[in-house]
Design an enzyme around this catalytic site. Structure first.
Site, short mmCIF file in Angstrom:
data_model
loop_
_atom_site.label_atom_id
_atom_site.label_comp_id
_atom_site.label_asym_id
_atom_site.label_seq_id
_atom_site.Cartn_x
_atom_site.Cartn_y
_atom_site.Cartn_z
CG HIS A 168 1.20 10.96 -7.17
ND1 HIS A 168 1.72 10.56 -8.23
CD2 HIS A 168 -0.07 10.50 -6.83
CE1 HIS A 168 0.92 9.85 -8.92
NE2 HIS A 168 -0.29 9.74 -8.05
CB CYS A 262 7.53 8.65 -9.82
SG CYS A 262 7.18 9.86 -9.00
N1 ARG Z 1 3.00 11.02 -15.42
C1 ARG Z 1 2.65 10.52 -14.39
C2 ARG Z 1 1.37 11.04 -13.58
O1 ARG Z 1 1.04 12.01 -13.43
C3 ARG Z 1 3.63 10.51 -13.20
C4 ARG Z 1 3.37 9.82 -12.03
C5 ARG Z 1 4.54 10.05 -11.14
N2 ARG Z 1 4.56 9.04 -10.08
C6 ARG Z 1 4.65 9.31 -8.63
N3 ARG Z 1 4.75 8.31 -7.91
N4 ARG Z 1 4.53 10.50 -8.26
O2 ARG Z 1 0.47 10.06 -13.40
#
Ligand code: ARG
Length: 269
Positions: A168, A262
């Protein structure tokens, strides 16, 4: 340089049902146990820290069927009070999107768009004074970039993520204030790196070790920068730029591949 914090409004979701039962990013190992009470304490410390800094924290009701819902940043992007809903890339998280939309409908937001294209909210969108920076490569569709530009009327700069650990945008780039950012160049394609250098020549760039501790998954209020404490090398350069580094321990949530940012969706008025 004197830095001024501005009061923010955040949306968070307690990790009441957080667990790692599937793996959709390289940080997630379902064989590794999660200490749920510790995850809860760490999350509460983050929420309480925001409040003690004068920010407002709203909370979503967690759903037992959605173990990643604690990562509230992914549920929408809110700018100028306008809400672009999320559409998740993985079926495991798909149902989170509607719960976010319900929250916005119940809380007086009127300009809400249900998205046509896959986008994971603030996970892949970062708002600077001038631009909407938008990640692609692992989760959000490039088509969501045009959709966001049209909806918000802000220029979108698409950035290609190339390292699966930084799946991300918010794992590799953080807006500190206005058009000031910090980021980890190796997470981006050569062309995107050149774009970032051109737009943000004075940016703080993170070391391998600090990025690898998910140090860029940080939240700034213009003065205080809350970031994962294991990224200790960020403190000195942040302080040199006049920011107050606020290290936080979110070690249990790191097992899901997320940290400070996150867990935090910003509701921009
Ligand atoms: N386990 C989640 C996923 O892989 C973690 C998300 C983390 N969020 C972020 N904004 N990077 O989607």
């Amino acid at each position: 340089m004197r830095r001024d914090a501005t009061p923010r409004r955040y949306l968070m979701c307690p990790p009441a049902h957080f667990k790692v039962t599937y793996s959709i990013n390289p940080w997630m190992d379902p064989t590794k146990p999660v200490d749920l009470p510790l995850a809860q304490t760490q999350w509460e410390e983050l929420r309480d820290r925001y409040r003690s800094l004068g920010h407002t924290v709203e909370t979503l009701v967690p759903d037992p069927a959605l173990p990643d819902m604690v990562f509230a940043a992914n549920g929408a992007l809110v700018v100028d009070g306008r809400v672009l809903g999320a559409r998740f890339a993985h079926p495991e998280r798909a149902a989170e999107a509607e719960l976010h939309l319900d929250w916005f409908r119940d809380h007086g937001f009127r300009e809400i768009r249900e998205p046509d294209h896959v986008n994971e909210g603030e996970g892949d969108f970062a708002v600077t004074a001038t631009y909407l920076l938008a990640g692609r490569g692992f989760r959000s569709s490039p088509l969501s970039h045009d959709e966001a530009q049209e909806f918000f009327g802000r220029p979108v700069v698409g950035l290609d993520l190339v390292d699966p650990r930084y799946y991300h945008l918010d794992t590799a780039l953080c807006v500190l204030d206005g058009d000031e950012i910090m980021y980890y160049p190796p997470a981006f394609s050569p062309g995107s790196r050149a774009v970032l250098r051109r737009l943000f020549p004075d940016a703080l760039t993170a070391s391998d070790a600090d990025a690898g501790a998910l140090g860029l998954n940080a939240v700034s209020d213009g003065r205080h920068v809350l970031f994962p404490q294991a990224a200790a090398g960020l403190s000195a350069p942040l302080r040199d730029r006049g920011f107050d580094p606020v290290p936080m321990d979110l070690g249990e949530l790191l097992k899901g591949g997320g940290s400070v940012k996150c867990c935090t969706q910003e509701l921009r008025p």
